[in-house]
Write a protein that holds these residues in place. Sequence first.
Motif, PDB file in Angstrom:
ATOM      1  N   THR A 167     -39.800  27.149  38.571  1.00  0.00           N
ATOM      2  CA  THR A 167     -39.228  27.970  39.637  1.00  0.00           C
ATOM      3  C   THR A 167     -38.902  29.378  39.129  1.00  0.00           C
ATOM      4  O   THR A 167     -39.074  30.361  39.846  1.00  0.00           O
ATOM      5  CB  THR A 167     -37.984  27.287  40.225  1.00  0.00           C
ATOM      6  N   ASP A 192     -36.171  23.811  47.400  1.00  0.00           N
ATOM      7  CA  ASP A 192     -35.343  24.332  46.314  1.00  0.00           C
ATOM      8  C   ASP A 192     -34.610  25.544  46.870  1.00  0.00           C
ATOM      9  O   ASP A 192     -35.221  26.526  47.262  1.00  0.00           O
ATOM     10  CB  ASP A 192     -36.277  24.730  45.154  1.00  0.00           C
ATOM     11  N   ASP A 459     -45.089  24.972  45.274  1.00  0.00           N
ATOM     12  CA  ASP A 459     -44.330  24.165  44.320  1.00  0.00           C
ATOM     13  C   ASP A 459     -44.684  22.699  44.584  1.00  0.00           C
ATOM     14  O   ASP A 459     -45.051  22.348  45.701  1.00  0.00           O
ATOM     15  CB  ASP A 459     -42.826  24.411  44.529  1.00  0.00           C
TER      16      ASP A 459
END
Length: 608
Positions: A167, A192, A459
């Motif tokens: 991230t 996230d 992601d």
Amino acid sequence: MNYRFAYRPNYDLYSATTWALFALVAVAVPAGIDLPAQPFQLAALFCTVLAIVRIAQAALHGRRLALLRGRPLWFLDLRSFRRILRRVGGDDLYLGHGFEWGQPQAQAAFDLAKRDVRSIVPARQGESLGAGWLHGIGADREQPLTLPLQHAMGHTLIVGTTGAGKTRLFDLLIAQRVLAGDTVIVIDPKGDRDLALNARRACALAGDETRFRFFHPAFPDRSVRIDPMANFTRPTELAARIAALIQTASGSDGDPFKAFSQMALTQVVTGLVGTGQQPNLLAIKRYLQGSVEELLDRLLSDHFRTIIADWDHRIPEDVRTARNVETRVAKLVAFYRRSIQSHPEWESPAVEELLQRYEHNREHYSKMIASLMPIMSQLTNGVMAELLSPRRIRSEDQGISDTQTMIRRAEVVYLGLDTLTDGFVGKAIGSILLADLTAVAGERYNYGVSNRPVSVFVDEAAEVVCDPFISLLNKGRGANVRLFLATQTLGDFAAKLGSTHKTRMVLGNCNNLVALRIKDGETQEYVAEALPRTRLQYLMHMQSASTLSDAPMLYSAGATQRLMEEDAPLVPPPYFGALPNLEFFAYLSGAKVVKGRLPILRWPEERP
Ligand SMILES: Nc1ncnc2c1ncn2[C@@H]1O[C@H](COP(=O)(O)OP(=O)(O)O)[C@@H](O)[C@H]1O
Ligand SMILES: [Mg+2]
């Protein structure tokens, strides 16, 4: 033999001390004894010079040893970040700082790994897990690591276990692409919080927070509404976009249910388009399950209105007097059939398409689309109806977006897919949005959108991998789309794609590979194999002793050293498991291997 262990103990220090002592003695002796002072002064000078030389060497060596201790976490404030970007220039992507990893580095690592590194250099107190010495090997030659944007078109795969730094790398790259004015799309299956927050911050940094768009099914109030069916050139495209969501037992497109469903979808979309309606998910679902008469009625009437002058006054008697829509359509169809016999040019592909559906056995039809309907329901249930089939009241509704709008306005769109709550729906949303993007980006000319680059960050990429995703990977370069895929293991891909062949197709499309810490052994192996190989040297010691039984006094012994060379991976698999947080090996443009570390962007404190 030119084999030398670079991290031997600091012998230079001993040597320096010795020369310094000699120098002292040389100064002291003539003071005590009555001898001519000059030779001693000369000797003292000589020893001092040598001591200084040795001290310099010892310092250099000491510094090299100290670098093996690794580095603390690196926080980068925005001013320094901008300074680095200016230095890197607009044609490159900045990936953190590091150095090229070639044979000398591999050799040094190999020599170190054979020994207990902690005996050579004590570990930093309270430091995080991981082998900081890997980076220490070249840390004295650290530079900004860059990837030419042209090569980023070849897509980038990022592998790393939880907490390794995926991230943070996304933060770094997203900020750069936002600053450069790209359209940025962030697909986050697990949700996230930081990823969304930092994408918004990047927009603020670029001076326009309104570019940021947040989509998340769990927060419908704050979520932008996106119509994934807004862009297409042919009805078959939309049909394929939805049909791709049907999971077939065989996993192939040859599945008869899937093929039928796609045909049924094409018929409905054709009908909707033919009657000037927006073919959004909600409308498609209504006409898929409902009766086809209403749509056919409108389509036929519209059709005749365009080809027969003054149609409304010339409607056949039996059609006009029909008591319900069913009879009316039956009569209209009969009239259509009759008229194209005499006027073949009156035939309409859209009408023909819908007639297939009209004349199909109803029971068989519902059976054949049984696997499609649950998908349609899930995409149109509850909040989904408004989120994915938005009604456009004003033409420039700020709460609505679609791929074309995203590209035109250089939006930065965060798509939280919430797969933790519902894996299937999350994946389905990701899939149709990617298909929409593929259509628009691939045929910008048809859609009249600028050739603005699009950077897509995915992601947990294995969560949303699907056919449209694969075709976007294939078409990316021509479409001016750069994909950055992050995943924890490669096994995830194989599990979702169902075959190693497809996995290789997906991953083979990535020209760049960034490997953060990897726990999974199989993934470590895969990554190590993807990198080039090198030759490593080592010394082989042999000792021998022999006596003869009939002549015990004849004893012979020997000791030999041989310099051996062997073929080895440039980065062996276990190194990937030993990387500290935010450190990586990368294989860039299929050409060079680098060892790097990532900064953590330090955003200014925000008002709550
Ligand atoms: N602001 C921060 N301060 C200190 N450590 C951080 C900060 N942000 C991230 N980290 C550390 O960096 C590591 C990488 O985080 P992250 O990029 O979120 O990992 P991933 O996405 O691979 O799971 C984490 O282990 C975390 O401890
Ligand atoms: Mg993460």
